[in-house]
Design a protein around this motif. Sequence first.
Motif, PDB file in Angstrom:
ATOM      1  N   GLU B 228      37.936  81.814 -88.829  1.00  0.00           N
ATOM      2  CA  GLU B 228      38.983  82.569 -88.138  1.00  0.00           C
ATOM      3  C   GLU B 228      40.028  83.121 -89.098  1.00  0.00           C
ATOM      4  O   GLU B 228      40.632  84.156 -88.838  1.00  0.00           O
ATOM      5  CB  GLU B 228      39.660  81.678 -87.088  1.00  0.00           C
ATOM      6  CG  GLU B 228      38.803  81.510 -85.846  1.00  0.00           C
ATOM      7  CD  GLU B 228      39.566  80.914 -84.696  1.00  0.00           C
ATOM      8  OE1 GLU B 228      40.607  80.264 -84.937  1.00  0.00           O
ATOM      9  OE2 GLU B 228      39.122  81.091 -83.550  1.00  0.00           O
ATOM     10  N   GLN B 229      40.214  82.412 -90.220  1.00  0.00           N
ATOM     11  CA  GLN B 229      41.243  82.858 -91.154  1.00  0.00           C
ATOM     12  C   GLN B 229      40.773  83.983 -92.065  1.00  0.00           C
ATOM     13  O   GLN B 229      41.567  84.650 -92.701  1.00  0.00           O
ATOM     14  CB  GLN B 229      41.732  81.672 -91.989  1.00  0.00           C
ATOM     15  CG  GLN B 229      42.723  80.815 -91.210  1.00  0.00           C
ATOM     16  CD  GLN B 229      42.972  79.477 -91.862  1.00  0.00           C
ATOM     17  OE1 GLN B 229      42.358  79.164 -92.877  1.00  0.00           O
ATOM     18  NE2 GLN B 229      43.843  78.699 -91.270  1.00  0.00           N
ATOM     19  N   SER B 230      39.438  84.148 -92.129  1.00  0.00           N
ATOM     20  CA  SER B 230      38.933  85.203 -92.992  1.00  0.00           C
ATOM     21  C   SER B 230      38.627  86.430 -92.148  1.00  0.00           C
ATOM     22  O   SER B 230      38.350  86.330 -90.956  1.00  0.00           O
ATOM     23  CB  SER B 230      37.685  84.715 -93.729  1.00  0.00           C
ATOM     24  OG  SER B 230      36.672  85.663 -93.636  1.00  0.00           O
ATOM     25  N   SER B 231      38.700  87.613 -92.765  1.00  0.00           N
ATOM     26  CA  SER B 231      38.514  88.820 -91.959  1.00  0.00           C
ATOM     27  C   SER B 231      37.054  89.263 -91.941  1.00  0.00           C
ATOM     28  O   SER B 231      36.640  90.022 -91.084  1.00  0.00           O
ATOM     29  CB  SER B 231      39.385  89.940 -92.504  1.00  0.00           C
ATOM     30  OG  SER B 231      39.096  90.131 -93.875  1.00  0.00           O
ATOM     31  N   ASP B 232      36.257  88.828 -92.907  1.00  0.00           N
ATOM     32  CA  ASP B 232      34.866  89.296 -92.909  1.00  0.00           C
ATOM     33  C   ASP B 232      33.895  88.164 -93.200  1.00  0.00           C
ATOM     34  O   ASP B 232      33.111  88.204 -94.135  1.00  0.00           O
ATOM     35  CB  ASP B 232      34.694  90.419 -93.947  1.00  0.00           C
ATOM     36  CG  ASP B 232      35.006  89.928 -95.354  1.00  0.00           C
ATOM     37  OD1 ASP B 232      35.717  88.904 -95.464  1.00  0.00           O
ATOM     38  OD2 ASP B 232      34.522  90.536 -96.310  1.00  0.00           O
ATOM     39  N   ASP B 233      33.968  87.117 -92.402  1.00  0.00           N
ATOM     40  CA  ASP B 233      33.067  85.987 -92.617  1.00  0.00           C
ATOM     41  C   ASP B 233      31.687  86.309 -92.077  1.00  0.00           C
ATOM     42  O   ASP B 233      31.541  87.012 -91.069  1.00  0.00           O
ATOM     43  CB  ASP B 233      33.614  84.742 -91.917  1.00  0.00           C
ATOM     44  CG  ASP B 233      32.978  83.479 -92.444  1.00  0.00           C
ATOM     45  OD1 ASP B 233      33.639  82.772 -93.219  1.00  0.00           O
ATOM     46  OD2 ASP B 233      31.811  83.209 -92.099  1.00  0.00           O
ATOM     47  N   GLY B 236      31.547  85.489 -88.596  1.00  0.00           N
ATOM     48  CA  GLY B 236      32.687  85.975 -87.837  1.00  0.00           C
ATOM     49  C   GLY B 236      32.416  86.158 -86.353  1.00  0.00           C
ATOM     50  O   GLY B 236      33.195  85.715 -85.497  1.00  0.00           O
ATOM     51  N   SER B 237      31.294  86.765 -86.024  1.00  0.00           N
ATOM     52  CA  SER B 237      31.021  87.049 -84.608  1.00  0.00           C
ATOM     53  C   SER B 237      30.741  85.772 -83.819  1.00  0.00           C
ATOM     54  O   SER B 237      30.835  85.754 -82.598  1.00  0.00           O
ATOM     55  CB  SER B 237      29.844  88.009 -84.473  1.00  0.00           C
ATOM     56  OG  SER B 237      28.681  87.416 -85.001  1.00  0.00           O
TER      57      SER B 237
END
Lengths: 505, 350
Positions: B228-233, B236-237
């Motif tokens: 959640e803290q990263s923008s492009d994990d 992420g989805s």
Amino acid sequence: MTAIEVLSRIFDYETFRPGQLEVIESLQAGDDVIATLPTGAGKSLCYQIPALMSEGLTVVITPLLSLMEDQVNNLKKRGVKRVAAINSFNTRDERQKIIASFSTLKLLYLSPEIIQESWMIDHLKSRTIAYVVVDEAHCVSQWGHEFRPDYLKISPVVHRLGQPTLLLLTATLTPDVKQDILKHFANFSFIEHIYPIDRENISFVVEKMASRQAKDQQLLQWATDFFVPSLVYFSSKKEAERLSHWLSAHLPHRNIAYYHSELDKKDRLLIQTQFIAGDLDLVCATSAFGMGVDKPDIRLIIHYHMPTQLESFIQEVGRAGRDGKHSVSATLLGPHDFQIPEHLIENELPDESVIDKLYQTLFSSESTSFDLMEWANALGLNEVNYRFIKNYLENKQIINDNKDINKTRIQPQLFTEWKIQIRKRQRFKRQKLMDIYQFLTTEDCLRQALYQPFQTVVRPSKWGCCSSCGFQLTDFTPTILEQSNLQLTWEEKLKQKLLPHRMTN
Amino acid sequence: MFEWLCLHGLNQINGDRTLSAFYHIMTGKRSIQTIQDTRLYQLEKYYHVLPALDRHKYDELILSFESKNWIKKIADQKVIVTEKGRAFLTNNPVSAVNHLLEGLEYYLVAPIFIARFELAVQTYTHLSMNQHAFDPIQQATDVQQFIKQHYHLHRSNLNDWLTQLYQRIHKYLLPFQACYAEIFVERLTAYQSSGQSIQQLTAKHQLSNEDVELILLGLYHQLIKQIEQSSDDLLGSFVLLNHQEDGLKLTRTAAITSRYLARGFDIEAIATHRNLKQSTIEDHLVEICYHRSQFDIRPYVTEAAEELILAAIDERHTYKVATIKQALNDTVSYLAIRLVLAKIYHRKKH
């Protein structure tokens, strides 16, 4: 496509097992069929193949919820998507989804309660019904080992569906049960396909033990001597857990787990999969295990506790040696083992005092409606008891579906008859228990004693008959499993799991 | 860890509530009372961390605490932790796993994330080996639907995706002790390698069932936090929920009450309109107050009453509503006390 093509393309088998093609051909000729096939002989293929080859919808009635799910998953796995199961455990959403796709379904599994509901019948009437299959058909009979009152309502429903072709299936069928079933479906003329259920490749051993400790020791001895895929049956969840821990502690090289209905669904599935894949080699289980476990190489089935009737015993040992190789059923019989199933039987039917209380309540009730569920909960009755009572009240029109009381039907003699019926049923269950006890304690041939009630001729064994006929476990020489003792780090394991395509060479 | 956790919970509650209160917190009961307790006693990390915990097991543990003299009964179903018990808590400082848990924060996301993650691992490792038939470890249709959609995006480079996943998870697990990493990995079901059940992990690592479950959950909570803290994990989805169900959302019924309040209705009027008891509407008010630090309690509690309540709390060292009320000779209402407690909660948080 022909039946054999469906068999190989969808189910991945090259040839039919005995009995399957005969049943399929009879059904496709439009004959009603009553069939017995031994456990593990692929009963379900007998209707799945004609269902997939027909235009209409095939309805399968089965009382076993876990079996329903297994079958639906299994078919979906094989690419057959137009299948569904409806039972009391569906959520509203699930049910609505199934109803939405109703017109395209090929196979529909239903519980006996659901098929009686009028909305269900209406839906069914909107389709052409190819076949109706009654699985575990012995449940129709009062004298079957698993009588289910809901099953008595199946035949009127089949009539309302315009008499589609009917298949009655069961693994075990005694003559009196068969007679009962035929009487119940009197308007049908059945073609019979009765196949022997005895297993030539299984040897039977019964070992009488003086105490629980002695049973534990003997179990440990067998598990030490035979490093083969094994199943140990218990009637108590606690004992299954206890011995699973105990065996694991003594036999660190073996992969052992326990299985019972209280484990969560995911863990149950894991244990089944691991056992089938060979990651586990011994499972301590209650009778909840086995349904849908099609493992060909189970070599040893041990009964730490005896079941309550011969039919269950036959089902459970029938899981051994499906590949045809020599396998053994070994039973440990302790001095007090008779009392455990006795206790189980007592819990299965409501006590007579419950019936008296119910009469009092209904008789003195001033209301015109009665909530049985609430009443049963207040009394702490179990689910089996509740269903039993509900069925009787509805059958005798004492209470209808809508919870209305029919005052004129609250007659003392109806309730007296009921108590007599319960007493009869209990006596019958005790008789069943006596039968298996006599089988386990007989000095005569165990194979004969086990299978004789179900078929006229019992075939001789291939590798050794039973402990009465001189077979001993020392004569048992199965292929022993290989030990893999690789100690991997978590990093190696992660690589192995996530990158299988890099591990192949 | 489970033992420590339970004793810690009882210590925080300090006899204000019955034994059931912490049980409800761990099993994640969705009642207003439980969520309030969770916050009031600063047990947010442990909300809903053992949803399947058997009540008997909890009761047995409590009995064992009693026999070790770690707790003392002060009333029926109410206990406080003794000096000896507190010594155990301080001598065994918070075990690593308790630091990992973020119960209240992630109790809605975590089960969905775990289901998706597990099914992705199973599905993609099978497909990468051209195995199309397997028993899905997750049966829920919405989870399967998610994986289906995700698969369509990555079908052409499945092996690359798995390699990235390996790197992602490897990097994530590296800082933890080997035993934790091992449990996490062994639980996964993949191609020709089915996951270990809880009982197997328990036996192998000599831990209790609860400990294994807490370790797994804690590891997932921290993983979700990182994602959640990263923008492009890569994952992420996997943490995005379909129907945005915020974990901190009001219960539906309280949300309705909140709308009435916004339109200027008072408690009595809302009760009449909604055909509910006044006390129910008061429950909603308290719930809303816990959710919104800016909630103005003045219409319901005068400044003088608030002062009195705060003084009583200080004097008696308790958050027990009934005790406070008694101390003030019933001059203030239950509602007033509960609202002041909610305010204290917000103050403590900052």
